[in-house]
Design a protein around this motif. Structure first.
Motif, PDB file in Angstrom:
ATOM      1  N   GLU A  27      -8.898  -5.972   3.562  1.00 38.12           N
ATOM      2  CA  GLU A  27      -8.071  -5.402   4.619  1.00 38.12           C
ATOM      3  C   GLU A  27      -8.906  -4.341   5.334  1.00 38.12           C
ATOM      4  O   GLU A  27      -9.912  -3.872   4.804  1.00 38.12           O
ATOM      5  CB  GLU A  27      -6.803  -4.793   3.987  1.00 38.12           C
ATOM      6  CG  GLU A  27      -5.753  -4.346   4.960  1.00 38.12           C
ATOM      7  CD  GLU A  27      -5.406  -5.429   5.959  1.00 38.12           C
ATOM      8  OE1 GLU A  27      -6.099  -5.500   6.986  1.00 38.12           O
ATOM      9  OE2 GLU A  27      -4.444  -6.183   5.737  1.00 38.12           O
ATOM     10  N   SER A  87       0.819  -1.211   0.000  1.00 36.97           N
ATOM     11  CA  SER A  87       0.000   0.000   0.000  1.00 36.97           C
ATOM     12  C   SER A  87       0.855   1.265   0.000  1.00 36.97           C
ATOM     13  O   SER A  87       0.432   2.313  -0.465  1.00 36.97           O
ATOM     14  CB  SER A  87      -0.942  -0.007   1.208  1.00 36.97           C
ATOM     15  OG  SER A  87      -0.206  -0.308   2.379  1.00 36.97           O
ATOM     16  N   GLU A  96      -8.966  -2.530   1.185  1.00 30.25           N
ATOM     17  CA  GLU A  96      -8.284  -3.170   0.061  1.00 30.25           C
ATOM     18  C   GLU A  96      -8.737  -4.624  -0.085  1.00 30.25           C
ATOM     19  O   GLU A  96      -8.783  -5.369   0.899  1.00 30.25           O
ATOM     20  CB  GLU A  96      -6.765  -3.123   0.299  1.00 30.25           C
ATOM     21  CG  GLU A  96      -5.938  -3.730  -0.795  1.00 30.25           C
ATOM     22  CD  GLU A  96      -4.516  -4.058  -0.317  1.00 30.25           C
ATOM     23  OE1 GLU A  96      -3.704  -4.460  -1.139  1.00 30.25           O
ATOM     24  OE2 GLU A  96      -4.234  -3.914   0.902  1.00 30.25           O
TER      25      GLU A  96
END
Lengths: 230, 230
Positions: free
Chosen positions: B185, A60, B189
DNA sequence: GATACACATTTTATTGAATGAAACAAGGCT
DNA sequence: AGCCTTGTTTCATTCAATAAAATGTGTATC
């Protein structure tokens, strides 16, 4: 590293992958570029392809790390490599008999990779793990032996080839001593290095040498040789 | 496969690697060429480079199989992927509670790869293994879900995206039924698909749906979401 | 909130590295 | 021996890779 970046797209991409290590698990574009000597733009494009196939993952924060496709190929590798399954028995018996850490390494590119190790002697001071690998340039008994039996020129390598083993004392870690022994398939093909490692204070050279017959006997039971076929 | 070989050296090389599977662990040049649609000469050169970096090994019969370098990267992948370590707890608790095989898949390239599975229900009729992977084109609950959440166009995928899960009955194996649930997540995500699989005869759709709250609860404890953040 | 900075990506003209057909080589088999 | 199957090398041609610079994007700094 910044020396000569290889020519050839594939070589360059694999060079990028080789920059990862257990100490460098995440890399960003800038680092890839700096370490490999490749242009940012070039590296960026290569990385994009590697990501698209799952060999890299984008974190990320924008950095890259190895992706799940590696797990896939590792799994197939493990299934194909009867070397691994065959060497596991001898390794555990050897470590039992000599009461030291025993492991088996092969050369993969410019690194040595641990394919198997015993589960008995997990000394936190000497930590190796299956799949773990370090550059051959860092030395150590396994690295020296792998270099010798992959045809590296030089007197020291000639000697190692002639003897079939290599003893290192404090080469990578000052407190440890190791003996690495060449392993051959029954048809004489060189496979890798079997190593026994322990505290240098406990292991004089004669101790390490006394392990040789043990190794030979145990790996012999699994059909391996410690010298090329005659 | 013989369709359109990709242009770009790297894509072509990775295509060659993708040809391996648990069913095709060894390939020879001819097969690489035929399956990929690449010229013999081209494939031969690419393979040579891959061998030199240890991503492929040359077998004594001239065929190729994945090499030890894959183990190296897989090891780093495993160490970086906190997803794996975090999902393992929920997986074993879920499989315990629903008494069925539970696994977690991600997309890697055009395949789905198993990152983790429970150790409780090792049914030989439904055998999955960590690292194992099959083409997304083969379908199955995990594949459908992974396609949906990677933005594939189509009504069926829109529905799956809206629901957040996919139920498959006999899609890949006529005797089995599965539910695949999207995992995110905590920042929203998309990560992959968690699947529960069992005998179709034992698992009506309402049974599979009743697993949803269990999944949500257990993965939630590890900080995962079953829908994108609001 | 604006400016500067650091890092990543895209663009574009240029070059050289990748390409594949064909020739060559090496085994295997009848 | 001679044929067939598979892998490697050669070499002229071309297309894809390249790197410098410009653009984009986000993050500190004041």
């Amino acid at each position: 590293m910044t020396s000569t970046p290889p020519s050839g797209v594939l070589d360059r991409a694999l060079l990028l992958l080789s920059l990862f290590s257990m100490e460098r698990k995440r890399l960003q574009l800038k680092e890839f570029s700096a370490l490999s000597g490749l242009d940012k733009a070039t590296a960026s494009r290569l990385l994009k392809v590697l990501v698209s196939w799952g060999y890299l993952s984008r974190n990320s924060d924008g950095s890259y790390s190895p992706g799940p496709s590696n797990l896939r190929l590792a799994s197939i590798f493990r299934a194909t490599s009867n070397t691994i399954t065959r060497i596991e028995g001898p390794i555990s018996r050897i470590s039992e008999r000599v009461a030291q850490t025993t492991a088996f390494f092969v050369r993969s590119g410019e690194e040595r990779t641990c394919l198997a190790r015993d589960h008995a002697y997990q000394d936190f001071r000497y930590f190796i793990e299956t799949g773990g690998s370090v550059s051959l340039a860092e030395g150590g008994a396994a690295a020296q032996l792998l270099l010798a039996f992959n045809g590296t020129e030089g007197e020291i390598y000639d000697q190692t080839r002639a003897r079939g083993y290599y003893i290192s004392r404090g080469e990578r870690n000052r407190h440890f001593a190791s003996i690495a022994v060449a392993m051959f398939e029954s048809d004489g093909e060189f496979l890798g290095a079997l190593t026994i490692t322990g505290m240098g204070a406990d292991l004089a050279n004669e101790n390490l040498l006394s392990f040789l017959p043990v190794i030979k006997e145990e790996v012999g039971k699994a059909g391996f040789l410690t010298q090329p076929a005659l």
